[in-house]
Enzyme design. Structure first.
Site, PDB file in Angstrom:
ATOM      1  N   LYS A 191       0.825  -1.209   0.000  1.00  0.00           N
ATOM      2  CA  LYS A 191       0.000   0.000   0.000  1.00  0.00           C
ATOM      3  C   LYS A 191       0.856   1.254   0.000  1.00  0.00           C
ATOM      4  O   LYS A 191       0.379   2.349  -0.273  1.00  0.00           O
ATOM      5  CB  LYS A 191      -0.944  -0.013   1.212  1.00  0.00           C
ATOM      6  CG  LYS A 191      -2.011  -1.089   1.088  1.00  0.00           C
ATOM      7  CD  LYS A 191      -2.915  -1.168   2.288  1.00  0.00           C
ATOM      8  CE  LYS A 191      -3.903  -2.324   2.133  1.00  0.00           C
ATOM      9  NZ  LYS A 191      -4.754  -2.513   3.294  1.00  0.00           N
ATOM     10  N   ARG A 192       2.142   1.093   0.299  1.00  0.00           N
ATOM     11  CA  ARG A 192       3.068   2.242   0.266  1.00  0.00           C
ATOM     12  C   ARG A 192       3.664   2.456  -1.116  1.00  0.00           C
ATOM     13  O   ARG A 192       4.378   3.407  -1.350  1.00  0.00           O
ATOM     14  CB  ARG A 192       4.188   2.039   1.292  1.00  0.00           C
ATOM     15  CG  ARG A 192       3.711   2.062   2.732  1.00  0.00           C
ATOM     16  CD  ARG A 192       4.868   1.945   3.699  1.00  0.00           C
ATOM     17  NE  ARG A 192       5.521   0.643   3.609  1.00  0.00           N
ATOM     18  CZ  ARG A 192       5.078  -0.461   4.203  1.00  0.00           C
ATOM     19  NH1 ARG A 192       3.970  -0.422   4.928  1.00  0.00           N
ATOM     20  NH2 ARG A 192       5.727  -1.599   4.079  1.00  0.00           N
TER      21      ARG A 192
END
Length: 448
Positions: free
Chosen positions: A217-218
C-alpha cells in the site's frame, strides 16, 4: 459432490484494495463456475482499526466490479448474522465447550479476574492438506505453540472465529492469499477438535509490482484501491478482466474475455504457483480495448463528468460525441480525455523546424491562402463541408495527396499526423482554424 460454497470475508478497516478485490473475484469465479454460492461476510472484530463506511465501500466496489453474492450483511441469508461482532455468543459457546473438554484453558491477567482462552495444541500431530494451488502441504504440531482463541475482552481471534463461521456457514472451499498458509494448521486443529469436516484450501500467490517486489500500500507507482480506478475512468468490465489474469491463465491466447467467458473457463488447476505481476501497461491495453468497444455515444456519456468537473463547456451532445470519437483510439482511461482536450484546444500553436520544412518543400503558401479564403467565406463549418473545401482547394491549386493533406494539417493543428482532419477542424471552430492558418502563412512569408 457437495454444493460449492465459498466466501469473501473482508475487515472493514479500509477501502477495497486490488489484492482483496482479486481474492473476492477468484472466489466469485469459483462459485459461478461450479454453480455454487458466493457469500460475503464481514470480519469486524478488529474494532480499533474499523473505519466508518468501510463495509459500505467494500460492498459498493465489489458491485461496481460486477460481482454479486447470495448472502451477506446487506442481503441476509439462512446462516446469518454475517458480521462477526453480531456472532460473539456463538464463539463464546464453542470456546466454553473446548474448556469443558480440556482442549483449551484459561490464562488470567496479573492481578485480575479477566482471562484469555488458549487452545491446547496436541502433541505429535501432523496437519497435512492438499492445497488447490500448491499441492500437499504439511505442518507438525510441535511447530505451533498454544495459541489464544478468545481474548480477555470476549472477542475471538481470527483463527478461531473463521473456523466457527466457515463451519456454520457450510463453506466447502477457502480461496485466499498465501499469507494465510501458516494460519491453516491452527484452523485444522479447531476443525479436528470439534470433529468437523475440513474445507479444501487454496492459497493464491502474492501480487508483485514491475520490480518483482510485493505490492504494498506504500507503493506509489501503482494505483492501489478500486475506488481510484473508478475515479480515473477505468471500466469495470476491463478491471474484472484484468484482475482475473492476476494469478490465473485462461486456455488459448486471447486474454480479452467477457465475464461469462471467464466464468466458463475458470479452472482452479490453472491458478499460478508463481507471483502475479501487476503490469500497468497491460492494464492500460486491456482498458483501451474495452474503451474501443464503446459507441461514441456511450463514450460521450461516460466522459461527460470529467468535462463538467473541469468546467469545460460541452457545446452539444453531438459536439461531445465527435470529440470523444476523435480520441477513442488514444485514451487508456476515461480521465485522460480532458488532458487530450486541453492539448487539442489550448496549447500554444507553434511549428517546429521539421513541420516548417514540410510546408516549404511543398510550396504550400498559395494553397494555404486559397484554403483560408474558402473557409473564411463559408458559413457551414461542418466536417462534411470542410472535407469538400479541402478537395476544392486541391483542384484549384493542382495539389493532391500528401502535398495537400499534410501541409493543411500542419498549418491548422501544428501536427503532421492525427485523426480525421475535417472532424478536427470542425471541433476547433472557424475562428481558431483561420487564426492558425494566418499565423502559418505569416511564418512562411518570413513575417514572424
Amino acid at each position: 459432490m457437495k454444493k460449492v460454497r465459498v466466501r469473501y470475508a473482508p475487515s472493514p478497516t479500509g477501502l477495497l484494495h486490488i489484492g482483496n478485490a482479486r481474492s473476492a473475484l477468484f472466489n466469485y469465479l469459483f462459485a459461478e463456475h461450479f454453480k455454487g454460492d458466493f457469500i460475503v461476510r464481514i470480519e469486524d472484530t478488529d474494532v480499533l482499526r474499523n473505519v466508518e463506511g468501510g463495509e459500505e465501500s467494500q460492498l459498493k466496489y465489489l458491485k461496481w466490479l460486477g460481482l454479486d453474492w447470495k448472502e451477506s450483511p446487506d442481503k441476509g441469508g439462512p446462516f446469518g448474522p454475517y458480521r462477526q461482532l453480531e456472532r460473539l455468543d456463538l464463539y463464546q459457546k464453542y470456546a466454553e465447550e473446548l474448556l469443558e473438554r480440556g482442549l483449551a484453558y484459561k490464562e488470567y491477567r496479573e492481578d485480575s479476574d479477566k482471562f484469555a482462552i488458549r487452545f491446547k495444541v496436541p502433541a505429535n500431530e501432523t496437519y497435512e492438506f492438499n492445497d488447490l494451488v500448491r499441492g500437499t502441504l504439511r505442518f507438525e504440531s510441535k511447530e505451533v505453540e498454544d495459541w489464544i482463541i478468545m481474548k480477555d475482552n470476549g472477542i475471538p481471534t481470527y483463527n478461531f472465529a473463521v473456523v466457527i463461521d466457515d463451519h456454520l456457514m457450510e463453506i466447502t472451499h477457502v480461496l485466499r492469499g498465501e499469507e494465510h498458509i501458516t494460519n491453516t494448521p491452527k484452523q485444522i486443529m479447531v476443525y479436528r477438535a470439534f470433529g468437523w469436516d475440513v474445507p479444501e484450501f487454496g492459497h493464491m500467490t502474492i501480487i508483485v509490482n514491475e520490480e518483482r517486489k510485493k505490492l504494498s500500500k506504500r507503493d506509489k507507482n501503482v494505483i492501489q484501491f478500486i475506488s481510484e480506478y473508478e475515479a480515473a475512468g477505468y471500466l469495470p468490465e476491463a478491471m474484472f478482466n484484468f484482475i482475473s489474469l492476476l494469478g490465473w491463465s485462461p486456455t488459448g491466447e486471447e486474454e480479452i474475455l467477457s465475464k461469462e467467458q471467464i466464468i466458463e473457463m475458470f479452472d482452479p488447476n490453472r491458478l499460478s504457483k508463481s507471483p502475479a505481476m501487476f503490469d500497468k501497461d497491460k492494464l492500460a491495453y486491456v482498458n483501451s480495448r474495452y474503451i474501443k468497444k464503446l459507441t461514441d455515444q456511450e463514450l460521450a456519456e461516460k466522459t461527460k463528468k470529467y468535462f463538467v468537473n473541469e468546467g469545460i463547456e460541452i457545446v452539444s451532445d453531438e459536439w461531445l460525441e465527435k470529440l470523444v470519437g476523435l480520441f477513442k483510439d488514444r485514451i487508456t482511461h476515461l480521465g485522460e480525455i480532458t488532458k487530450l482536450y486541453h492539448g487539442f484546444f489550448h496549447d500554444e500553436f507553434k511549428l517546429n523546424n521539421e513541420e516548417l520544412e514540410v510546408l516549404k518543400e511543398n510550396n504550400s503558401l498559395e494553397m494555404l491562402k486559397v484554403f483560408h479564403d474558402k473557409l473564411n467565406e463559408t458559413i457551414d463549418f461542418s466536417d462534411e463541408n470542410i472535407g469538400n473545401i479541402i478537395k476544392e482547394t486541391g483542384k484549384e491549386t493542382n495539389t493532391k495527396g500528401k502535398a495537400l493533406f499534410m501541409p493543411t494539417r500542419i498549418a491548422t493543428t501544428g501536427d503532421m499526423h492525427g485523426p480525421s482532419l475535417p472532424i478536427t477542424l470542425s471541433l476547433l471552430g472557424k475562428d481558431v482554424v483561420l487564426e492558425r492558418l494566418e499565423k502559418a502563412m505569416s511564418i512562411l512569408r518570413g513575417e514572424v
